[in-house]
Write a protein that holds these residues in place. Sequence first.
Motif, PDB file in Angstrom:
ATOM      1  N   ILE A   1      16.253  74.555  -2.722  1.00 38.04           N
ATOM      2  CA  ILE A   1      16.437  73.136  -2.415  1.00 38.04           C
ATOM      3  C   ILE A   1      17.375  72.991  -1.217  1.00 38.04           C
ATOM      4  N   ASP A   2      16.934  72.252  -0.215  1.00 42.69           N
ATOM      5  CA  ASP A   2      17.779  71.931   0.935  1.00 42.69           C
ATOM      6  C   ASP A   2      18.325  70.517   0.701  1.00 42.69           C
ATOM      7  N   TRP A   3      19.571  70.447   0.250  1.00 44.09           N
ATOM      8  CA  TRP A   3      20.137  69.160  -0.162  1.00 44.09           C
ATOM      9  C   TRP A   3      20.375  68.223   1.020  1.00 44.09           C
ATOM     10  N   LYS A   4      20.517  68.780   2.220  1.00 49.05           N
ATOM     11  CA  LYS A   4      20.677  67.932   3.403  1.00 49.05           C
ATOM     12  C   LYS A   4      19.407  67.121   3.646  1.00 49.05           C
ATOM     13  N   ILE A   5      18.260  67.769   3.472  1.00 49.19           N
ATOM     14  CA  ILE A   5      16.985  67.073   3.634  1.00 49.19           C
ATOM     15  C   ILE A   5      16.809  66.035   2.526  1.00 49.19           C
ATOM     16  N   VAL A   6      17.194  66.401   1.312  1.00 47.70           N
ATOM     17  CA  VAL A   6      17.092  65.472   0.175  1.00 47.70           C
ATOM     18  C   VAL A   6      17.891  64.197   0.458  1.00 47.70           C
ATOM     19  N   LYS A   7      19.113  64.356   0.980  1.00 46.48           N
ATOM     20  CA  LYS A   7      19.966  63.201   1.285  1.00 46.48           C
ATOM     21  C   LYS A   7      19.339  62.327   2.368  1.00 46.48           C
ATOM     22  N   ARG A   8      18.766  62.978   3.384  1.00 50.26           N
ATOM     23  CA  ARG A   8      18.114  62.215   4.452  1.00 50.26           C
ATOM     24  C   ARG A   8      16.938  61.412   3.899  1.00 50.26           C
TER      25      ARG A   8
ATOM     26  N   ILE B   1      14.236  60.293   7.578  1.00 47.15           N
ATOM     27  CA  ILE B   1      14.607  58.998   6.991  1.00 47.15           C
ATOM     28  C   ILE B   1      13.403  58.058   6.959  1.00 47.15           C
ATOM     29  N   LEU B   2      12.624  58.048   8.045  1.00 50.34           N
ATOM     30  CA  LEU B   2      11.418  57.208   8.091  1.00 50.34           C
ATOM     31  C   LEU B   2      10.402  57.656   7.045  1.00 50.34           C
ATOM     32  N   LEU B   3      10.274  58.965   6.858  1.00 49.94           N
ATOM     33  CA  LEU B   3       9.400  59.488   5.813  1.00 49.94           C
ATOM     34  C   LEU B   3       9.854  58.987   4.447  1.00 49.94           C
ATOM     35  N   GLY B   4      11.174  59.058   4.206  1.00 49.03           N
ATOM     36  CA  GLY B   4      11.722  58.554   2.951  1.00 49.03           C
ATOM     37  C   GLY B   4      11.422  57.082   2.764  1.00 49.03           C
TER      38      GLY B   4
ATOM     39  N   LEU C   1       9.333  68.397  16.704  1.00 50.31           N
ATOM     40  CA  LEU C   1      10.547  67.656  17.042  1.00 50.31           C
ATOM     41  C   LEU C   1      11.621  68.647  17.474  1.00 50.31           C
ATOM     42  N   LYS C   2      12.233  68.389  18.613  1.00 50.70           N
ATOM     43  CA  LYS C   2      13.168  69.351  19.195  1.00 50.70           C
ATOM     44  C   LYS C   2      14.615  69.132  18.747  1.00 50.70           C
ATOM     45  N   SER C   3      15.088  67.883  18.788  1.00 50.87           N
ATOM     46  CA  SER C   3      16.500  67.628  18.500  1.00 50.87           C
ATOM     47  C   SER C   3      16.732  67.330  17.023  1.00 50.87           C
ATOM     48  N   ASP C   4      17.954  67.610  16.576  1.00 53.87           N
ATOM     49  CA  ASP C   4      18.301  67.357  15.176  1.00 53.87           C
ATOM     50  C   ASP C   4      18.288  65.862  14.880  1.00 53.87           C
ATOM     51  N   ASN C   5      18.655  65.033  15.865  1.00 50.79           N
ATOM     52  CA  ASN C   5      18.630  63.584  15.666  1.00 50.79           C
ATOM     53  C   ASN C   5      17.211  63.084  15.412  1.00 50.79           C
ATOM     54  N   ALA C   6      16.257  63.607  16.185  1.00 51.56           N
ATOM     55  CA  ALA C   6      14.858  63.214  16.009  1.00 51.56           C
ATOM     56  C   ALA C   6      14.344  63.647  14.638  1.00 51.56           C
TER      57      ALA C   6
ATOM     58  N   LEU D   1       1.922  64.271  -0.449  1.00 50.58           N
ATOM     59  CA  LEU D   1       2.212  63.626   0.834  1.00 50.58           C
ATOM     60  C   LEU D   1       3.588  64.018   1.347  1.00 50.58           C
ATOM     61  N   GLY D   2       4.571  64.053   0.437  1.00 48.01           N
ATOM     62  CA  GLY D   2       5.923  64.431   0.833  1.00 48.01           C
ATOM     63  C   GLY D   2       5.988  65.846   1.368  1.00 48.01           C
ATOM     64  N   VAL D   3       5.337  66.765   0.660  1.00 46.60           N
ATOM     65  CA  VAL D   3       5.326  68.172   1.079  1.00 46.60           C
ATOM     66  C   VAL D   3       4.639  68.328   2.426  1.00 46.60           C
ATOM     67  N   THR D   4       3.499  67.679   2.596  1.00 44.13           N
ATOM     68  CA  THR D   4       2.742  67.796   3.846  1.00 44.13           C
ATOM     69  C   THR D   4       3.549  67.299   5.037  1.00 44.13           C
ATOM     70  N   ALA D   5       4.182  66.141   4.870  1.00 46.88           N
ATOM     71  CA  ALA D   5       4.984  65.582   5.969  1.00 46.88           C
ATOM     72  C   ALA D   5       6.193  66.460   6.271  1.00 46.88           C
ATOM     73  N   LEU D   6       6.825  66.991   5.241  1.00 49.38           N
ATOM     74  CA  LEU D   6       7.992  67.853   5.449  1.00 49.38           C
ATOM     75  C   LEU D   6       7.610  69.147   6.169  1.00 49.38           C
ATOM     76  N   LEU D   7       6.413  69.654   5.915  1.00 46.75           N
ATOM     77  CA  LEU D   7       5.941  70.848   6.626  1.00 46.75           C
ATOM     78  C   LEU D   7       5.845  70.590   8.127  1.00 46.75           C
ATOM     79  N   LEU D   8       5.477  69.369   8.490  1.00 44.46           N
ATOM     80  CA  LEU D   8       5.365  69.021   9.907  1.00 44.46           C
ATOM     81  C   LEU D   8       6.729  68.805  10.546  1.00 44.46           C
ATOM     82  N   ILE D   9       7.662  68.221   9.783  1.00 45.50           N
ATOM     83  CA  ILE D   9       8.991  67.922  10.323  1.00 45.50           C
ATOM     84  C   ILE D   9       9.869  69.174  10.365  1.00 45.50           C
ATOM     85  N   TYR D  10       9.720  70.032   9.345  1.00 46.82           N
ATOM     86  CA  TYR D  10      10.544  71.247   9.245  1.00 46.82           C
ATOM     87  C   TYR D  10       9.646  72.488   9.189  1.00 46.82           C
TER      88      TYR D  10
END
Length: 256
Positions: free
Chosen positions: A67-74, A145-148, A134-139, A165-174
């Motif tokens: 579990i990546d808790w930083k992603i969970v919080k976002r 957050i938008l996914l959430g 996505l290149k930058s950490d801000n992006a 849907l959550g897993v699929t989108a997270l694969l693209l973002i991370y």
Amino acid sequence: MDIGFILSGFIVGLLVGLTGVGGGSLMTPILVLFFHIKPALAVGTDLLYASVTKSVGIFAHGKLGNIDWKIVKRLMFGSIPASILTTFYLKQIDITSTGAVDIIKFYLGIALLLTSIAVIFRPYLIERSKVTLLKSDNAIAIATILLGLVLGGMVTLTSVGAGALGVTALLLIYPRIGITKIVGTDIAHAVPLTLVAGLGHVSLGTVDYSLLGVLLIGSIPGIYIGSHLSSRVSEQTVRYVLALILIYVGQKFIFH
């Protein structure tokens, strides 16, 4: 009738154990189509059902460090406010009216079709997920957050979206995070989201506690058996069958 609910819980639990997908995507449609439960009541009951069943996954994945808790919080930064706002919206309308029922069914159908696409293309995304979009950490943070935000509204309205849907989108973002950690992170986010959304439905009076208990009686052994059979059953076959079911049910809701 209780036997039918227990059997339904078992089948859904079995599919969740085999593929990690199927909780909200199948339970709500089964309750609405086969047992003629009102959509809002089916969604509310299924949300609390999901929060209980997926909480087991938090302990399992947490112990393994998946579990990546930083992603969970976002994700929660977007999903929890969206869930609360969606609940507030539902309080302003008559959710038992024909118009409200049709709206819930329509968006439930859309969510199911999107989930079927995610189920079909997940292996492809896993293979191709080495490319960083996505290149930058801000992006990356903003995209998460938008996914959430999207998941929060969708899950509260339809109970669908927190899984595939959550897993699929997270694969693209991370793309550089392994699939096991993505799945564990998605489950860790799904538990508080479905709990908050479920409590929102409690305030709306759209939760059937006796039905919830009966579904859990069937689903808990189903998840246990499915997880132990996952290495012996063709995951690809089960995944395609699940996707076809989701497509059929999704279009049935949309064009009802």
